[in-house]
Design a protein around this motif. Structure first.
Motif, PDB file in Angstrom:
ATOM      1  N   PHE A  42      -6.572  12.661   0.062  1.00 35.01           N
ATOM      2  CA  PHE A  42      -5.514  11.806   0.564  1.00 35.01           C
ATOM      3  C   PHE A  42      -5.565  10.504  -0.242  1.00 35.01           C
ATOM      4  CE2 PHE A  42      -3.120   9.329   3.717  1.00 35.01           C
ATOM      5  CZ  PHE A  42      -2.188  10.275   4.132  1.00 35.01           C
ATOM      6  N   ALA A  43      -4.389   9.901  -0.473  1.00 33.95           N
ATOM      7  CA  ALA A  43      -4.372   8.609  -1.177  1.00 33.95           C
ATOM      8  C   ALA A  43      -4.363   7.473  -0.166  1.00 33.95           C
ATOM      9  CB  ALA A  43      -3.146   8.518  -2.078  1.00 33.95           C
ATOM     10  N   THR A  44      -5.297   6.560  -0.340  1.00 35.31           N
ATOM     11  CA  THR A  44      -5.307   5.307   0.420  1.00 35.31           C
ATOM     12  C   THR A  44      -5.910   4.251  -0.499  1.00 35.31           C
ATOM     13  OG1 THR A  44      -7.471   5.921   1.288  1.00 35.31           O
ATOM     14  CG2 THR A  44      -5.614   6.143   2.814  1.00 35.31           C
TER      15      THR A  44
ATOM     16  N   VAL B 275     -12.844  -5.037  -5.865  1.00 36.26           N
ATOM     17  CA  VAL B 275     -11.794  -4.362  -6.644  1.00 36.26           C
ATOM     18  C   VAL B 275     -11.205  -3.243  -5.771  1.00 36.26           C
ATOM     19  CG1 VAL B 275     -11.228  -3.122  -8.773  1.00 36.26           C
ATOM     20  CG2 VAL B 275     -13.079  -4.827  -8.777  1.00 36.26           C
ATOM     21  N   VAL B 276      -9.960  -3.402  -5.389  1.00 36.67           N
ATOM     22  CA  VAL B 276      -9.334  -2.438  -4.467  1.00 36.67           C
ATOM     23  C   VAL B 276      -8.013  -1.939  -5.054  1.00 36.67           C
ATOM     24  CG1 VAL B 276      -8.319  -2.151  -2.165  1.00 36.67           C
ATOM     25  CG2 VAL B 276     -10.413  -3.499  -2.450  1.00 36.67           C
ATOM     26  N   GLU B 277      -7.852  -0.619  -5.104  1.00 32.91           N
ATOM     27  CA  GLU B 277      -6.609   0.004  -5.596  1.00 32.91           C
ATOM     28  C   GLU B 277      -6.330   1.234  -4.741  1.00 32.91           C
ATOM     29  OE1 GLU B 277      -4.545  -0.877  -8.103  1.00 32.91           O
ATOM     30  OE2 GLU B 277      -5.774  -2.555  -8.831  1.00 32.91           O
ATOM     31  N   CYS B 278      -5.074   1.678  -4.715  1.00 30.11           N
ATOM     32  CA  CYS B 278      -4.775   2.959  -4.069  1.00 30.11           C
ATOM     33  C   CYS B 278      -5.101   4.094  -5.043  1.00 30.11           C
ATOM     34  CB  CYS B 278      -3.292   3.043  -3.704  1.00 30.11           C
ATOM     35  SG  CYS B 278      -2.833   1.985  -2.322  1.00 30.11           S
ATOM     36  N   ALA B 279      -5.625   5.208  -4.519  1.00 29.72           N
ATOM     37  CA  ALA B 279      -5.879   6.393  -5.360  1.00 29.72           C
ATOM     38  C   ALA B 279      -5.970   7.624  -4.466  1.00 29.72           C
ATOM     39  CB  ALA B 279      -7.174   6.222  -6.152  1.00 29.72           C
TER      40      ALA B 279
ATOM     41  N   TYR C 275     -10.668   3.344   2.379  1.00 31.45           N
ATOM     42  CA  TYR C 275     -10.194   2.594   3.556  1.00 31.45           C
ATOM     43  C   TYR C 275      -9.301   3.444   4.466  1.00 31.45           C
ATOM     44  CZ  TYR C 275     -12.029  -1.547   1.258  1.00 31.45           C
ATOM     45  OH  TYR C 275     -12.860  -2.462   0.667  1.00 31.45           O
ATOM     46  N   GLN C 276      -9.349   3.109   5.736  1.00 31.89           N
ATOM     47  CA  GLN C 276      -8.485   3.762   6.728  1.00 31.89           C
ATOM     48  C   GLN C 276      -7.029   3.328   6.509  1.00 31.89           C
ATOM     49  OE1 GLN C 276      -9.601   6.059   9.038  1.00 31.89           O
ATOM     50  NE2 GLN C 276     -11.515   5.865   7.878  1.00 31.89           N
ATOM     51  N   LEU C 277      -6.119   4.007   7.200  1.00 34.47           N
ATOM     52  CA  LEU C 277      -4.694   3.737   7.001  1.00 34.47           C
ATOM     53  C   LEU C 277      -4.239   2.402   7.576  1.00 34.47           C
ATOM     54  CD1 LEU C 277      -3.179   7.237   7.791  1.00 34.47           C
ATOM     55  CD2 LEU C 277      -3.062   6.005   5.623  1.00 34.47           C
ATOM     56  N   GLY C 278      -4.925   1.933   8.612  1.00 38.56           N
ATOM     57  CA  GLY C 278      -4.450   0.721   9.289  1.00 38.56           C
ATOM     58  C   GLY C 278      -3.314   1.068  10.223  1.00 38.56           C
ATOM     59  N   PRO C 279      -2.809   0.061  10.950  1.00 38.26           N
ATOM     60  CA  PRO C 279      -1.758   0.349  11.941  1.00 38.26           C
ATOM     61  C   PRO C 279      -0.437   0.766  11.292  1.00 38.26           C
ATOM     62  CG  PRO C 279      -2.265  -2.016  11.815  1.00 38.26           C
ATOM     63  CD  PRO C 279      -3.215  -1.328  10.900  1.00 38.26           C
ATOM     64  N   LEU C 280       0.140   1.866  11.793  1.00 36.87           N
ATOM     65  CA  LEU C 280       1.426   2.349  11.264  1.00 36.87           C
ATOM     66  C   LEU C 280       2.510   2.149  12.307  1.00 36.87           C
ATOM     67  CD1 LEU C 280       0.428   5.837   9.724  1.00 36.87           C
ATOM     68  CD2 LEU C 280       0.229   3.548   8.718  1.00 36.87           C
TER      69      LEU C 280
ATOM     70  N   PRO D  33       0.849  -1.196   0.000  1.00 34.59           N
ATOM     71  CA  PRO D  33       0.000   0.000   0.000  1.00 34.59           C
ATOM     72  C   PRO D  33       0.886   1.249   0.000  1.00 34.59           C
ATOM     73  CG  PRO D  33      -0.361  -1.366   1.982  1.00 34.59           C
ATOM     74  CD  PRO D  33       0.857  -1.889   1.300  1.00 34.59           C
ATOM     75  N   VAL D  34       0.564   2.205  -0.877  1.00 40.12           N
ATOM     76  CA  VAL D  34       1.278   3.491  -0.883  1.00 40.12           C
ATOM     77  C   VAL D  34       0.221   4.577  -0.685  1.00 40.12           C
ATOM     78  CG1 VAL D  34       2.843   5.027  -2.121  1.00 40.12           C
ATOM     79  CG2 VAL D  34       3.007   2.551  -2.460  1.00 40.12           C
ATOM     80  N   VAL D  35       0.387   5.372   0.369  1.00 42.02           N
ATOM     81  CA  VAL D  35      -0.647   6.339   0.749  1.00 42.02           C
ATOM     82  C   VAL D  35      -0.088   7.763   0.686  1.00 42.02           C
ATOM     83  CG1 VAL D  35      -1.764   4.616   2.238  1.00 42.02           C
ATOM     84  CG2 VAL D  35      -0.102   6.233   3.231  1.00 42.02           C
ATOM     85  N   GLY D  36      -0.962   8.746   0.939  1.00 47.83           N
ATOM     86  CA  GLY D  36      -0.528  10.148   1.010  1.00 47.83           C
ATOM     87  C   GLY D  36      -0.865  10.898  -0.256  1.00 47.83           C
ATOM     88  N   GLY D  37       0.171  11.103  -1.102  1.00 48.46           N
ATOM     89  CA  GLY D  37      -0.039  11.854  -2.338  1.00 48.46           C
ATOM     90  C   GLY D  37       0.907  11.354  -3.407  1.00 48.46           C
ATOM     91  N   HIS D  38       1.188  12.210  -4.411  1.00 46.71           N
ATOM     92  CA  HIS D  38       2.059  11.769  -5.504  1.00 46.71           C
ATOM     93  C   HIS D  38       3.164  12.789  -5.776  1.00 46.71           C
ATOM     94  CE1 HIS D  38       3.455   9.742  -9.056  1.00 46.71           C
ATOM     95  NE2 HIS D  38       3.273  10.840  -9.755  1.00 46.71           N
TER      96      HIS D  38
END
Ligand SMILES: NC(=O)C1=CN([C@@H]2O[C@H](COP(=O)(O)OP(=O)(O)OC[C@H]3O[C@@H](n4cnc5c(N)ncnc54)[C@H](O)[C@@H]3O)[C@@H](O)[C@H]2O)C=CC1
Ligand SMILES: O=C([O-])CC(=O)C(=O)O
Length: 357
Positions: A309-311, A293-297, A324-329, A216-221
């Motif tokens: 925010f990207a998740t 169907v799940v993708e990061c965006a 989706y939420q971020l999950g445990p970091l 998973p890659v989150v945040g932005g681009h």
């Protein structure tokens, strides 16, 4: 017999879609309509437009979307060179009917009736530039194209590729809000290339096939806003502090790595077209009603205090139906998240201000 005739009609439609004389163009429109109706009937098919189709990303993406069996009609729009790209791609013996549109006067025809609009229009980086340096030119391009979408296909899903994505997505949202057509579920900033790179680089470190890896890659681009969550890699894997640093930096700077290697000839186009085609296919599968169907965006989001925010998101008939939420970091990721949010806040505001002020 009927099938053969339908095939012939489709062939004529394809050939004549590039011809200029009005009588031929008129006939082509009739034949194209028949092909479109057929595609809409029995065989499932969606209408997809690519804006910026003659560019580095656009050309390869046009090729890949012409190969996608979920696409029945493919509209290729650019301000230059679309006749050539359209003629070329239209000779591929796949199902989608291809049609080219050149220049602003043809934007509305390109967009009318589309289910999915993919936007790789705009200038790319050269060495030494940040993605934000593209804002001046690309913000205006994205605004114009989104005004066209609001007018001609307000219900389409929009996949926004043009940089800086962290600002162009807020720009698109503001344009749609102004037009009264904003549906947050239908506007998606494409961050798939970050995931594609993360899967590749992590697989290299783990010594496995990248197709078996999901990061998973989150945040932005852009730079530090690109936040890979290595603690959530599938299959579950652990990394040394050195590996975590190496992977995080390489994923965050993947775009710059390509810009420098191309030495002035642009930024990632081939891997980006691959990533965009993968993401568009996921959107189409969601539209078709496929489950799971799940993708990061990069989307309108309540996961953090930031408006975008990207998740991971679940794609369905309505677009990004679940964010989706971020999950445990872990601690490393929590620090990264704070850095990412600080930069993202400014980029988002810059996009909003571009339309509001
Ligand atoms: N989201 C992501 O992960 C990535 C985003 N990008 C971005 O994608 C964009 C395109 O990159 P490339 O294809 O390499 O650039 P390119 O310069 O090769 O192609 C861009 C195309 O956009 C067209 N264009 C310019 N103004 C237009 C307008 N008003 N309407 C329609 N088309 C227009 C140009 O004629 C050109 O054909 C850049 O902004 C780049 O930074 C690139 C790689 C990854
Ligand atoms: O780096 C760039 O300018 C293009 C881009 O967004 C990427 O390759 O991730």
């Amino acid at each position: 017999m009927e099938l053969a005739r339908a095939g012939a009609n489709q062939r004529i439609a394809r050939i004549s879609s590039h011809l200029q004389p009005p009588n031929i163009q008129e006939r082509s429109d009739v034949l194209l309509k028949r092909a479109e109706c057929r595609a809409k009937g029995g065989a499932p098919g969606f209408k997809v437009a690519i804006l910026g189709a003659a560019g580095g990303i656009g050309q390869s993406l046009s090729l890949l979307m012409k190969m996608n069996p979920l696409v029945s009609v493919l509209h290729l729009y650019d301000v230059v060179n679309t006749p050539g790209v359209t003629a070329d791609v239209s000779h591929m013996d796949t199902g989608a009917v291809v049609r080219g549109f050149l220049g602003q006067p043809q934007l509305e025809s390109a967009l009318t009736g589309m289910d999915l609009v993919i936007i790789p229009a705009g200038v790319p980086r050269k060495p030494g530039m940040t993605r934000d340096d593209l804002f001046k030119i690309n913000a205006g391009i994205v605004r114009t194209l989104c005004e066209g979408i609001a007018k001609c296909c307000p219900s389409a899903i929009v996949n926004l590729i043009s940089n800086p994505v962290n600002s162009t997505v807020p720009i698109a949202a503001e344009v749609f809000k102004k037009a009264g057509t904003y549906d947050p579920k239908r506007l998606l900033g494409v961050t798939t290339l970050d995931v594609v790179r993360a899967n590749t680089f992590v697989a290299e470190v783990l010594g496995v096939d990248p197709r078996e890896v999901d990061v998973p890659v989150v945040g932005g681009h852009a730079g530090v806003t690109i936040l890979p969550l290595l603690s959530q890699v599938k299959p579950p894997s652990s990394f040394t502090a050195e590996e975590t640093d190496y992977l995080t930096n390489r994923i965050q700077n993947g775009g710059t790595e390509v810009v420098e290697a191309k030495a002035g000839a642009g930024s990632a186009t081939l891997s980006m077209a691959y990533a965009a085609a993968k993401f568009a296919d996921a959107c189409l599968r969601g539209l078709k009603g496929e489950a799971g169907v799940v993708e990061c965006a990069f989307v309108d989001s309540q996961v953090t205090e930031l408006p975008f925010f990207a998740t991971k998101v679940r794609l369905g008939r309505a677009g990004a139906e679940e964010v989706y939420q971020l999950g445990p970091l872990n601690e490393y990721e929590r620090i990264g998240l704070e850095k990412a949010k600080r930069e993202l806040a400014g980029s988002i505001q810059k996009g909003v201000d571009f339309i509001r002020k």
